[in-house]
Design a protein around this motif. Structure first.
Motif, short mmCIF file in Angstrom:
data_model
loop_
_atom_site.label_atom_id
_atom_site.label_comp_id
_atom_site.label_asym_id
_atom_site.label_seq_id
_atom_site.Cartn_x
_atom_site.Cartn_y
_atom_site.Cartn_z
N GLU A 104 24.31 10.54 -47.47
CA GLU A 104 24.71 11.50 -46.44
C GLU A 104 24.05 12.86 -46.65
O GLU A 104 23.85 13.62 -45.70
CB GLU A 104 26.23 11.68 -46.42
CG GLU A 104 27.00 10.46 -45.92
CD GLU A 104 27.37 9.48 -47.02
OE1 GLU A 104 28.39 8.81 -46.90
OE2 GLU A 104 26.61 9.40 -48.02
N ILE A 105 23.71 13.18 -47.91
CA ILE A 105 23.04 14.46 -48.17
C ILE A 105 21.53 14.26 -48.36
O ILE A 105 20.82 15.19 -48.75
CB ILE A 105 23.64 15.19 -49.40
CG1 ILE A 105 23.47 14.36 -50.67
CG2 ILE A 105 25.10 15.53 -49.16
CD1 ILE A 105 23.87 15.11 -51.94
N GLY A 106 21.06 13.06 -48.08
CA GLY A 106 19.63 12.79 -48.14
C GLY A 106 19.11 12.38 -49.49
O GLY A 106 17.90 12.47 -49.74
N LEU A 107 19.98 11.89 -50.38
CA LEU A 107 19.56 11.49 -51.71
C LEU A 107 19.61 9.96 -51.83
O LEU A 107 20.67 9.36 -51.78
CB LEU A 107 20.46 12.13 -52.77
CG LEU A 107 20.19 11.75 -54.23
CD1 LEU A 107 18.74 12.05 -54.61
CD2 LEU A 107 21.14 12.48 -55.17
N ASN A 108 18.46 9.35 -52.00
CA ASN A 108 18.34 7.91 -52.15
C ASN A 108 17.88 7.60 -53.57
O ASN A 108 16.81 8.03 -53.98
CB ASN A 108 17.34 7.36 -51.13
CG ASN A 108 17.33 5.83 -51.10
OD1 ASN A 108 17.43 5.18 -52.13
ND2 ASN A 108 17.21 5.25 -49.92
N LEU A 109 18.70 6.86 -54.31
CA LEU A 109 18.40 6.56 -55.71
C LEU A 109 18.00 5.09 -55.91
O LEU A 109 17.98 4.61 -57.05
CB LEU A 109 19.62 6.87 -56.58
CG LEU A 109 20.05 8.34 -56.68
CD1 LEU A 109 21.35 8.46 -57.46
CD2 LEU A 109 18.96 9.19 -57.33
N ASP A 110 17.67 4.39 -54.84
CA ASP A 110 17.38 2.95 -54.97
C ASP A 110 16.26 2.67 -55.96
O ASP A 110 16.34 1.71 -56.75
CB ASP A 110 17.02 2.36 -53.60
CG ASP A 110 18.22 2.26 -52.67
OD1 ASP A 110 19.37 2.43 -53.15
OD2 ASP A 110 18.03 2.01 -51.47
N SER A 111 15.20 3.45 -55.94
CA SER A 111 14.08 3.19 -56.86
C SER A 111 14.49 3.46 -58.30
O SER A 111 14.09 2.72 -59.22
CB SER A 111 12.86 4.02 -56.48
OG SER A 111 13.12 5.41 -56.59
N GLU A 112 15.29 4.49 -58.52
CA GLU A 112 15.79 4.78 -59.88
C GLU A 112 16.73 3.68 -60.36
O GLU A 112 16.67 3.27 -61.53
CB GLU A 112 16.50 6.13 -59.92
CG GLU A 112 15.58 7.33 -59.85
CD GLU A 112 15.08 7.65 -58.43
OE1 GLU A 112 14.14 8.46 -58.30
OE2 GLU A 112 15.64 7.08 -57.46
N PHE A 113 17.60 3.20 -59.46
CA PHE A 113 18.49 2.09 -59.82
C PHE A 113 17.67 0.88 -60.28
O PHE A 113 17.95 0.28 -61.32
CB PHE A 113 19.36 1.69 -58.63
CG PHE A 113 20.47 2.65 -58.29
CD1 PHE A 113 21.12 3.36 -59.27
CD2 PHE A 113 20.90 2.80 -56.98
CE1 PHE A 113 22.16 4.24 -58.96
CE2 PHE A 113 21.93 3.66 -56.65
CZ PHE A 113 22.56 4.38 -57.65
#
Length: 431
Positions: A104-113
């Motif tokens: 919702e705040i524009g933070l996508n951590l999929d690659s880090e996960f």
């Protein structure tokens, strides 16, 4: 360039590993000592427990100083790690992708996960080694339409002896914890200082210049070009406030309430905790024997550990706790959270009853061990991965950055935040 990293848990160790790999001089400051797992048998506590002589939750810290408890209100006990590895050494090893409130705040951590899952070796624990009752409860949840799934874990099943005491440390090193990242960082040249509590951040001309540490009965300074606070939702906020810097009164804890039932010979400790989970709106359900409740909660004292059955509710609670400079914490359970817990407990009971578990059904202690939200990121902060009101050179690298309670395991989230922060440091800070 010298980086001072405060804390050695999932966030701090990940950042130390990443920065040291890129040739940065890294000093890691850990307030506790070198972690050692709890190696005593639980059986010696049973006579004391049954007659109520185990005391309260503070007793466990006296027996096992790496597990620190704080009563934030009359009802709620907060738990955190105090030693190398932070709270990762006291975890169930669950590696769920939790990112509530981040996209919702524009933070996508999929690659880090994904990168961390591959690095750590995240896998499900083999179903054939689940206890029979655990399998029955999984099937019960399936029939109820709760869509349970095996929990991704950082546990090497070949080494795991199914002692069920993950939260007291893994004596045979079958479960990953952040000390492995610490070891990598040290091999890269990082320096680890234990028993080095940080009192405050030092500033010079509006920029961080180091930290002040407690040294015996006095204090001394350690200087650096940048400082990363990775001391958790409580520790990071305490340091900020002691430094005259803001931390928000938005502490969340992922409140845990375990419903206890009885099944003779269940022996739930003969498997890792939480081998499956069911995600619902605002909470998860998972099989779990709550050691805190077993030891210190009077309604649980008349049932042996071999016969105790537990179903955990882990709730995404309201973000409204406060951390004070003097070390005290105030966090209560809101009426809204209690209502959600009641709904979840009723589902937990239905799962257990359908699996042959009998009463008396008793609720355990309210506790929380995921401590975050005190320095939450906003949409405008995501580009640099740091709140824009912090002085230059000061970074946050732990669950404090997550604006919302997760109601899910959070080790993977904390490490992913740390990895993202580390790479922003390498990108932004002057060489």
């Amino acid at each position: 360039m010298r980086a001072i990293i405060v804390g050695s848990g999932a966030g701090g160790a990940t950042i130390a590993r990443e920065l040291s790999q890129k040739g940065m001089e890294v000093i890691i400051l850990e307030s506790g000592g070198h972690f050692k797992p709890f190696t005593r048998r639980l059986s010696w506590t049973e006579p004391l427990r049954k007659i109520g002589l185990m005391g309260n939750e503070k007793t466990i810290t006296r027996l096992f100083p790496y597990l620190e408890t704080t009563r934030s209100s009359e009802e709620l006990v907060l738990v955190r790690g105090h030693g190398t590895g932070g709270s990762t050494v006291l975890s169930c090893g669950n590696m769920v992708r939790a990112d509530e409130g981040l996209k919702e705040i524009g933070l996508n951590l999929d690659s880090e996960f994904q990168e961390l899952e591959d690095l750590i070796g995240v896998k499900e624990f083999p179903k054939q080694r689940w206890r029979p009752l655990t399998q029955k409860m999984f099937q019960s949840a399936e029939k109820m339409g709760l869509e349970p799934q095996a929990t991704p874990k950082a546990v090497d099943a070949m080494k795991c002896v199914s002692c069920g005491l993950c939260e007291l440390g893994c004596a045979n090193q079958s479960r990953w914890d952040s000390r492995r990242f610490l070891e990598d960082a040290i091999q890269n040249g990082a320096i680890l200082k234990i028993k080095t509590p940080v009192k405050k951040v030092l500033l010079e001309n509006g920029r961080v210049s180091g930290v002040e540490i407690k040294s015996g009965i006095s204090s001394k300074a350690i200087y650096g070009d940048l400082v990363v606070l990775s001391a958790g939702g409580i520790g990071t906020a305490q340091i900020l406030k002691a430094s005259g810097l803001p931390a928000q009164d938005k502490l969340w804890t992922d409140i845990v309430l375990t419903l206890g039932g009885v099944a003779p010979g269940a022996k739930m400790l003969k498997e890792p905790p939480m081998v499956w989970y069911s995600q619902q709106k605002d909470y998860i359900l998972s099989p779990y024997v709550d050691i805190l409740s077993h030891w210190f909660h009077k309604p649980w004292k008349n049932v042996s550990i071999n016969d105790r059955v537990g179903m955990m509710v882990k709730l995404a609670d309201l973000e409204e706790g406060a951390v004070y400079e003097n070390g005290k914490v105030h966090k209560e359970i809101s009426q809204d959270d209690k209502q959600k817990l009641e709904v979840a407990v009723s589902l937990a009971r239905e799962i257990m009853e359908n699996s042959g578990v009998s009463g008396p059904y008793v609720k355990g202690m309210y506790n929380g061990g995921h401590l975050g939200g005190t320095v939450p990121l906003e949409k405008s902060d995501v580009g640099e991965m740091r709140p824009n009101y912090l002085p230059e050179g000061l970074w946050i690298g732990d669950l404090s950055l997550a604006p919302r309670s997760q109601g899910m395991p959070t080790i993977l989230l904390t490490a992913a935040l740390g990895l993202k922060v580390a790479r922003k440091i390498l990108e932004i800070e002057p060489k």
